[in-house]
Design an enzyme around this catalytic site. Structure first.
Site, PDB file in Angstrom:
ATOM      1  N   THR A  26      13.021   6.288   2.559  1.00 45.45           N
ATOM      2  CA  THR A  26      12.543   7.054   1.401  1.00 45.45           C
ATOM      3  C   THR A  26      11.268   6.421   0.862  1.00 45.45           C
ATOM      4  O   THR A  26      11.238   5.232   0.559  1.00 45.45           O
ATOM      5  CB  THR A  26      13.596   7.078   0.278  1.00 45.45           C
ATOM      6  OG1 THR A  26      13.862   5.736  -0.157  1.00 45.45           O
ATOM      7  CG2 THR A  26      14.875   7.745   0.741  1.00 45.45           C
ATOM      8  N   ASN A  28       8.822   5.620  -1.924  1.00 42.19           N
ATOM      9  CA  ASN A  28       8.995   5.489  -3.378  1.00 42.19           C
ATOM     10  C   ASN A  28       7.670   5.631  -4.119  1.00 42.19           C
ATOM     11  O   ASN A  28       6.647   5.124  -3.669  1.00 42.19           O
ATOM     12  CB  ASN A  28       9.604   4.118  -3.706  1.00 42.19           C
ATOM     13  CG  ASN A  28      11.015   3.970  -3.194  1.00 42.19           C
ATOM     14  OD1 ASN A  28      11.269   4.131  -2.002  1.00 42.19           O
ATOM     15  ND2 ASN A  28      11.937   3.662  -4.070  1.00 42.19           N
ATOM     16  N   GLU A  78      12.400   9.219  -4.921  1.00 39.73           N
ATOM     17  CA  GLU A  78      12.325   8.792  -3.522  1.00 39.73           C
ATOM     18  C   GLU A  78      12.325  10.003  -2.600  1.00 39.73           C
ATOM     19  O   GLU A  78      13.221  10.840  -2.670  1.00 39.73           O
ATOM     20  CB  GLU A  78      13.526   7.905  -3.187  1.00 39.73           C
ATOM     21  CG  GLU A  78      13.675   6.710  -4.118  1.00 39.73           C
ATOM     22  CD  GLU A  78      14.694   5.701  -3.614  1.00 39.73           C
ATOM     23  OE1 GLU A  78      15.034   5.747  -2.413  1.00 39.73           O
ATOM     24  OE2 GLU A  78      15.149   4.884  -4.423  1.00 39.73           O
TER      25      GLU A  78
HETATM   26  P1  ADP Z   1      11.657   0.921   0.548  1.00 42.57           P
HETATM   27  O1  ADP Z   1      12.852   0.338  -0.111  1.00 42.57           O
HETATM   28  O2  ADP Z   1      10.467  -0.013   0.544  1.00 42.57           O
HETATM   29  O3  ADP Z   1      11.303   2.268  -0.008  1.00 42.57           O
HETATM   30  P2  ADP Z   1      12.840   2.293   2.806  1.00 42.57           P
HETATM   31  O4  ADP Z   1      13.900   1.680   3.679  1.00 42.57           O
HETATM   32  O5  ADP Z   1      13.276   3.342   1.822  1.00 42.57           O
HETATM   33  O6  ADP Z   1      12.051   1.110   2.087  1.00 42.57           O
HETATM   34  O7  ADP Z   1      11.743   2.876   3.764  1.00 42.57           O
HETATM   35  C1  ADP Z   1      10.677   3.580   3.170  1.00 42.57           C
HETATM   36  C2  ADP Z   1       9.383   3.430   3.915  1.00 42.57           C
HETATM   37  O8  ADP Z   1       9.503   3.904   5.274  1.00 42.57           O
HETATM   38  C3  ADP Z   1       8.334   4.334   3.273  1.00 42.57           C
HETATM   39  O9  ADP Z   1       7.667   3.722   2.199  1.00 42.57           O
HETATM   40  C4  ADP Z   1       7.399   4.581   4.416  1.00 42.57           C
HETATM   41  O10 ADP Z   1       6.449   3.536   4.469  1.00 42.57           O
HETATM   42  C5  ADP Z   1       8.277   4.536   5.652  1.00 42.57           C
HETATM   43  N1  ADP Z   1       8.630   5.840   6.236  1.00 42.57           N
HETATM   44  C6  ADP Z   1       8.619   6.074   7.576  1.00 42.57           C
HETATM   45  N2  ADP Z   1       9.004   7.324   7.842  1.00 42.57           N
HETATM   46  C7  ADP Z   1       9.284   7.929   6.659  1.00 42.57           C
HETATM   47  C8  ADP Z   1       9.748   9.250   6.322  1.00 42.57           C
HETATM   48  N3  ADP Z   1      10.013  10.172   7.267  1.00 42.57           N
HETATM   49  N4  ADP Z   1       9.927   9.545   5.003  1.00 42.57           N
HETATM   50  C9  ADP Z   1       9.686   8.597   4.067  1.00 42.57           C
HETATM   51  N5  ADP Z   1       9.248   7.335   4.328  1.00 42.57           N
HETATM   52  C10 ADP Z   1       9.038   6.984   5.628  1.00 42.57           C
HETATM   53 MG    MG Z   2      12.691   3.822  -0.280  1.00 46.55          MG
END
Ligand code: ADP
Ligand code: MG
Length: 147
Positions: A26, A28, A78
């Site tokens: 997601t 953010n 998110e």
């Molecule tokens: P965080 O806690 O930092 O948000 P996440 O595990 O939620 O980490 O992963 C989010 C990150 O993954 C996003 O900020 C983006 O950089 C990357 N990402 C890759 N593919 C997607 C997608 N399909 N939708 C949203 N984010 C994505």
């Molecule tokens: Mg996230």
């Protein structure tokens, strides 16, 4: 109602709660973008359209919830885009169009039931966004304009 609703801003790091490991990363938004949304917007799951750095517009599901980082006093927003990017998007610009509401925020008694609920949200989102009135929002000028 308040929808559709457009918002945009930089993709920042979340809490790394493992969404990526679940196959549901997601993107953010920072607090100032969250605060720019109407306060009356209910927490829960939404669906809509999103793009990164004015690129192709993808279907998305969106969670608006209470943000533990701010002692649950601020919302978190998110976005999970239904697209394989194969890379991190931190620092890039995310634009979203929130099209519709799916369900209220709730807690789950297992990781499996959480994932199942999100899978269900995604299937609903896909179908709703194919309806003509919702599909046309994909072409909104907002997605190619300078923020
Ligand atoms: P965080 O806690 O930092 O948000 P996440 O595990 O939620 O980490 O992963 C989010 C990150 O993954 C996003 O900020 C983006 O950089 C990357 N990402 C890759 N593919 C997607 C997608 N399909 N939708 C949203 N984010 C994505
Ligand atoms: Mg996230």
């Amino acid at each position: 109602s308040q929808l559709p609703l457009f918002a945009g801003g930089e993709i920042v790091r979340g809490f790394g709660r493992g969404s990526k490991e679940l196959g549901i990363p997601t993107a953010n938004f920072p607090l100032e973008v969250v605060k720019s949304l109407p306060e009356s917007l209910p927490t829960g799951a939404y669906y809509g359209w999103a793009n990164v750095d004015n690129g192709p517009v993808h279907k998305m599901v969106l969670s608006i919830g209470w943000n533990p980082f701010y002692n649950n006093k601020e919302k978190s927003v998110e976005t999970h885009m239904l697209h394989d990017f194969n890379c991190d998007l931190y620092g890039q610009t995310l634009k979203i169009c929130i099209v519709g509401y799916l369900r209220p925020e709730r807690s789950f008694d297992s990781l499996e039931s959480l994932i199942a609920a999100i899978r269900g949200d995604i299937e609903q989102a896909k179908a709703f966004l194919d309806e003509a009135d919702k599909a046309k929002l994909k072409e909104a000028p907002f997605f190619t304009e300078k923020l």
